[in-house]
Design an enzyme around this catalytic site. Structure first.
Site, short mmCIF file in Angstrom:
data_model
loop_
_atom_site.label_atom_id
_atom_site.label_comp_id
_atom_site.label_asym_id
_atom_site.label_seq_id
_atom_site.Cartn_x
_atom_site.Cartn_y
_atom_site.Cartn_z
N HIS A 66 0.89 -1.20 -0.37
CA HIS A 66 -0.17 0.17 0.41
C HIS A 66 0.99 1.21 -0.04
CE1 HIS A 66 -3.48 -2.57 1.86
NE2 HIS A 66 -3.08 -2.47 0.96
N GLU A 68 0.85 4.12 1.83
CA GLU A 68 1.02 4.19 2.81
C GLU A 68 2.41 3.59 3.81
OE1 GLU A 68 -3.65 5.89 2.00
OE2 GLU A 68 -1.48 3.50 2.34
N ASP A 168 -15.88 -0.56 -9.97
CA ASP A 168 -17.68 -1.01 -10.71
C ASP A 168 -16.96 -1.32 -11.58
OD1 ASP A 168 -17.30 1.68 -10.14
OD2 ASP A 168 -19.45 1.42 -11.52
#
Length: 169
Positions: A66, A68, A168
């Protein structure tokens, strides 16, 4: 908005500028086919020392990479423990449990985030690529021994834009 959020310190212009930089970096991550997240570690003097987009998508990515976490890890190679304690991690979305732990263990003293985990869940739904862990970073940090300032959510509508239509697909 929780009672805590109502009493948090007001963001500085520098805070908002670096958050917008993180959101722009998240957009670049998305444009390169990555999940739309990014983080920047900034020294007390206002110098960016590490900036990362997400790299957690297989097959090349690693689900632990990730933005971070990787930005915090990179900052450790640049700043001393004393400097890390005065540094800020700016991130396009609230750090997950894993990333909050990385900030805690690296000793970074401040987190400023844009999009809340709650709002992120609204955007991602049940997409298996982002099984949102509904545990606020403040709650994770409340169980540690380090005092880490948290400011956020801020600029949520701006940060949400980069996620629109992504989850989506």
């Amino acid at each position: 908005m929780s009672e805590h959020d109502k009493t948090q310190a007001a963001p500085s212009e520098r805070d908002l500028a670096f958050l917008r930089d993180a959101i722009s970096l998240a957009e670049r991550a998305r444009e390169s086919g990555r999940h739309p997240f990014a983080a920047i570690v900034v020294s007390a003097e206002g110098e960016p020392v590490a900036a990362r987009g997400n790299n957690s998508m297989p097959p090349e990515g690693d689900p632990t990479q990730h933005a971070e976490l990787t930005a915090a890890a990179a900052a450790c190679g640049v700043l001393s423990p004393e400097q890390l304690a005065l540094a800020t991690l700016y991130t396009s979305a609230e750090p997950c449990v894993m990333c909050t732990g990385a900030v805690y263990w690296t000793g970074i003293g401040r987190i400023v985030y844009a999009l809340s985990e709650t709002r992120l869940l609204e955007l991602t739904g049940d997409n298996p690529e982002n099984p949102t862990f509904s545990l606020p970073c403040r709650e994770v940090l409340a169980h540690g021994q380090r005092d880490i300032e948290v400011l956020g959510p801020l600029l949520e509508d701006e940060a949400a834009t980069v996620h629109l239509g992504f989850w989506d697909r």
